[in-house]
Design a protein around this motif. Sequence first.
Motif, PDB file in Angstrom:
ATOM      1  N   HIS A  98       0.791  -1.236   0.000  1.00  0.00           N
ATOM      2  CA  HIS A  98       0.000   0.000   0.000  1.00  0.00           C
ATOM      3  C   HIS A  98       0.821   1.283   0.000  1.00  0.00           C
ATOM      4  N   VAL A  99       2.141   1.169   0.158  1.00  0.00           N
ATOM      5  CA  VAL A  99       2.928   2.375   0.414  1.00  0.00           C
ATOM      6  C   VAL A  99       2.912   3.353  -0.769  1.00  0.00           C
ATOM      7  N   ALA A 100       2.933   2.827  -1.987  1.00  0.00           N
ATOM      8  CA  ALA A 100       2.985   3.743  -3.133  1.00  0.00           C
ATOM      9  C   ALA A 100       1.717   4.584  -3.213  1.00  0.00           C
ATOM     10  N   ALA A 101       0.571   3.929  -3.029  1.00  0.00           N
ATOM     11  CA  ALA A 101      -0.694   4.663  -3.060  1.00  0.00           C
ATOM     12  C   ALA A 101      -0.789   5.638  -1.887  1.00  0.00           C
ATOM     13  N   ASP A 102      -0.364   5.185  -0.708  1.00  0.00           N
ATOM     14  CA  ASP A 102      -0.414   6.055   0.481  1.00  0.00           C
ATOM     15  C   ASP A 102       0.485   7.280   0.311  1.00  0.00           C
ATOM     16  N   ALA A 103       1.667   7.053  -0.228  1.00  0.00           N
ATOM     17  CA  ALA A 103       2.601   8.172  -0.419  1.00  0.00           C
ATOM     18  C   ALA A 103       2.064   9.155  -1.455  1.00  0.00           C
ATOM     19  N   ALA A 104       1.428   8.613  -2.496  1.00  0.00           N
ATOM     20  CA  ALA A 104       0.859   9.482  -3.524  1.00  0.00           C
ATOM     21  C   ALA A 104      -0.287  10.306  -2.941  1.00  0.00           C
ATOM     22  N   ARG A 105      -1.131   9.657  -2.127  1.00  0.00           N
ATOM     23  CA  ARG A 105      -2.279  10.339  -1.529  1.00  0.00           C
ATOM     24  C   ARG A 105      -1.817  11.463  -0.598  1.00  0.00           C
ATOM     25  N   GLN A 106      -0.734  11.195   0.127  1.00  0.00           N
ATOM     26  CA  GLN A 106      -0.225  12.217   1.054  1.00  0.00           C
ATOM     27  C   GLN A 106       0.779  13.142   0.390  1.00  0.00           C
ATOM     28  N   GLU A 107       0.938  12.969  -0.907  1.00  0.00           N
ATOM     29  CA  GLU A 107       1.810  13.856  -1.688  1.00  0.00           C
ATOM     30  C   GLU A 107       3.215  13.964  -1.099  1.00  0.00           C
ATOM     31  N   VAL A 108       3.774  12.806  -0.729  1.00  0.00           N
ATOM     32  CA  VAL A 108       5.157  12.786  -0.235  1.00  0.00           C
ATOM     33  C   VAL A 108       6.082  13.085  -1.403  1.00  0.00           C
ATOM     34  N   ARG A 109       6.890  14.111  -1.223  1.00  0.00           N
ATOM     35  CA  ARG A 109       7.809  14.496  -2.298  1.00  0.00           C
ATOM     36  C   ARG A 109       9.237  14.116  -1.915  1.00  0.00           C
ATOM     37  N   PRO A 110      10.057  13.851  -2.910  1.00  0.00           N
ATOM     38  CA  PRO A 110      11.455  13.569  -2.622  1.00  0.00           C
ATOM     39  C   PRO A 110      12.158  14.836  -2.129  1.00  0.00           C
ATOM     40  N   PRO A 111      13.286  14.743  -1.439  1.00  0.00           N
ATOM     41  CA  PRO A 111      13.923  13.471  -1.049  1.00  0.00           C
ATOM     42  C   PRO A 111      13.331  12.909   0.235  1.00  0.00           C
ATOM     43  N   ALA A 112      13.383  11.599   0.321  1.00  0.00           N
ATOM     44  CA  ALA A 112      12.923  10.908   1.519  1.00  0.00           C
ATOM     45  C   ALA A 112      13.703   9.614   1.644  1.00  0.00           C
ATOM     46  N   VAL A 113      13.737   9.096   2.847  1.00  0.00           N
ATOM     47  CA  VAL A 113      14.385   7.810   3.097  1.00  0.00           C
ATOM     48  C   VAL A 113      13.275   6.776   3.299  1.00  0.00           C
ATOM     49  N   VAL A 114      13.378   5.665   2.582  1.00  0.00           N
ATOM     50  CA  VAL A 114      12.377   4.606   2.683  1.00  0.00           C
ATOM     51  C   VAL A 114      12.992   3.414   3.420  1.00  0.00           C
ATOM     52  N   VAL A 115      12.311   2.941   4.445  1.00  0.00           N
ATOM     53  CA  VAL A 115      12.786   1.775   5.198  1.00  0.00           C
ATOM     54  C   VAL A 115      11.754   0.665   5.063  1.00  0.00           C
ATOM     55  N   ILE A 116      12.221  -0.519   4.674  1.00  0.00           N
ATOM     56  CA  ILE A 116      11.340  -1.660   4.452  1.00  0.00           C
ATOM     57  C   ILE A 116      11.804  -2.809   5.341  1.00  0.00           C
ATOM     58  N   GLY A 117      10.906  -3.338   6.139  1.00  0.00           N
ATOM     59  CA  GLY A 117      11.275  -4.485   6.971  1.00  0.00           C
ATOM     60  C   GLY A 117      10.578  -4.462   8.313  1.00  0.00           C
ATOM     61  N   ASP A 118      10.659  -5.589   9.022  1.00  0.00           N
ATOM     62  CA  ASP A 118       9.929  -5.722  10.279  1.00  0.00           C
ATOM     63  C   ASP A 118      10.398  -4.745  11.350  1.00  0.00           C
ATOM     64  N   VAL A 119      11.645  -4.239  11.221  1.00  0.00           N
ATOM     65  CA  VAL A 119      12.117  -3.256  12.214  1.00  0.00           C
ATOM     66  C   VAL A 119      11.247  -2.002  12.229  1.00  0.00           C
ATOM     67  N   VAL A 120      10.562  -1.728  11.115  1.00  0.00           N
ATOM     68  CA  VAL A 120       9.697  -0.539  11.060  1.00  0.00           C
ATOM     69  C   VAL A 120       8.625  -0.620  12.154  1.00  0.00           C
ATOM     70  N   GLY A 121       8.210  -1.857  12.491  1.00  0.00           N
ATOM     71  CA  GLY A 121       7.201  -2.044  13.525  1.00  0.00           C
ATOM     72  C   GLY A 121       7.639  -1.536  14.888  1.00  0.00           C
ATOM     73  N   LEU A 122       8.964  -1.422  15.117  1.00  0.00           N
ATOM     74  CA  LEU A 122       9.462  -0.935  16.409  1.00  0.00           C
ATOM     75  C   LEU A 122       9.154   0.538  16.623  1.00  0.00           C
ATOM     76  N   ARG A 123       8.906   1.241  15.520  1.00  0.00           N
ATOM     77  CA  ARG A 123       8.600   2.670  15.626  1.00  0.00           C
ATOM     78  C   ARG A 123       7.384   2.953  16.503  1.00  0.00           C
ATOM     79  N   ASP A 124       6.431   2.023  16.513  1.00  0.00           N
ATOM     80  CA  ASP A 124       5.245   2.226  17.350  1.00  0.00           C
ATOM     81  C   ASP A 124       5.643   2.459  18.807  1.00  0.00           C
ATOM     82  N   GLN A 125       6.709   1.770  19.227  1.00  0.00           N
ATOM     83  CA  GLN A 125       7.153   1.927  20.611  1.00  0.00           C
ATOM     84  C   GLN A 125       8.266   2.954  20.754  1.00  0.00           C
TER      85      GLN A 125
END
Lengths: 184, 184
Positions: free
Chosen positions: A152-179
């Motif tokens: 879903h990330v591409a659609a979500d980023a497009a909807r929120q109009e995320v513009r470059p530059p940005a850093v993209v992180v992919i993986g289960d470690v992203v789940g740690l951000r909640d805490q």
Amino acid sequence: MTQDQINGLIVDRALAGHRVVRLKGGDPFVFGRGGEEALACVRAGVPFEVVPGVTSALAVPAYAGIPVTHRGVTQDFAVVSAHLDPSMPGASVDWESLAKGPGTLVLLMAVAHLEAISSELIKRGRAGTTPVAVIRDGTMPTQQVLTSTLEHVAADAARQEVRPPAVVVIGDVVGLRDQLGGTA
Amino acid sequence: MTQDQINGLIVDRALAGHRVVRLKGGDPFVFGRGGEEALACVRAGVPFEVVPGVTSALAVPAYAGIPVTHRGVTQDFAVVSAHLDPSMPGASVDWESLAKGPGTLVLLMAVAHLEAISSELIKRGRAGTTPVAVIRDGTMPTQQVLTSTLEHVAADAARQEVRPPAVVVIGDVVGLRDQLGGTA
């Protein structure tokens, strides 16, 4: 100013007897073209020293509450320049191997190609449910973090109009951000 | 002192009203267990801030004259903890994908398994002629750098009695050391 012009300026000033400091954001040897500038010095006989820095590829996730490694989650990570350089003969990122590895992926300059990249990774074996974070203005007061999943990330980023530059992180470690993301 | 004891000490001192600085070598979120310590703080309601550092995975190669990325050579790199942690349920490093990727590999804690790792990478597709550097005491006056190829590095390291810890770099960027390693 082209890279060649920068190299030339560094060498010219050094050969004129000056002590030259080439200050860069991030780490000079992580997509920083520091190697090219160092080679220009070598060819001109200019002695130099390289001082490593803190790369945005690791610091930006950290400030967003995402450790790129975490015991019990991943033992490896890859950092990829996802802005394909057409001047690089025959070379391209091997998305097949990046998709299959168990580790964290940190993508730089990937926003423009987020749809193609996420599709490619899913097609080649990464789960569509893999957590993804897109971090814009990392470490700045204006920092924005979008969390989503690979499918879903591409659609979500497009909807929120995320513009470059940005850093993209992919993986289960992203789940740690909640805490970890609340206070970091 | 176990990691649990460290986590407990940080939290205890913070709850006692002290300002605690947990200083680490390298980067706390790159195999630094910083995530575990931060989670312990979260659970105890202790506010914290994470300050990224310079990871040995990138700085040690840099001081040995090896940029992990270089235009025209590679657009990505992976960093791997090659000391398999048996306490990690079901997880292991995916050597298949690491072998197939075009990029630089930086292996930490790999010396003990160099024979097995290099064989595995060759079996799965990396060229035996791929340049490899084994850097011991990186950035120190006692720094030693062994350069070899994937097919010969284990024997060469054994012959020269390279002992852990060391940083292992695998990839064509190692070839830049011939030019950049002299003065760095």
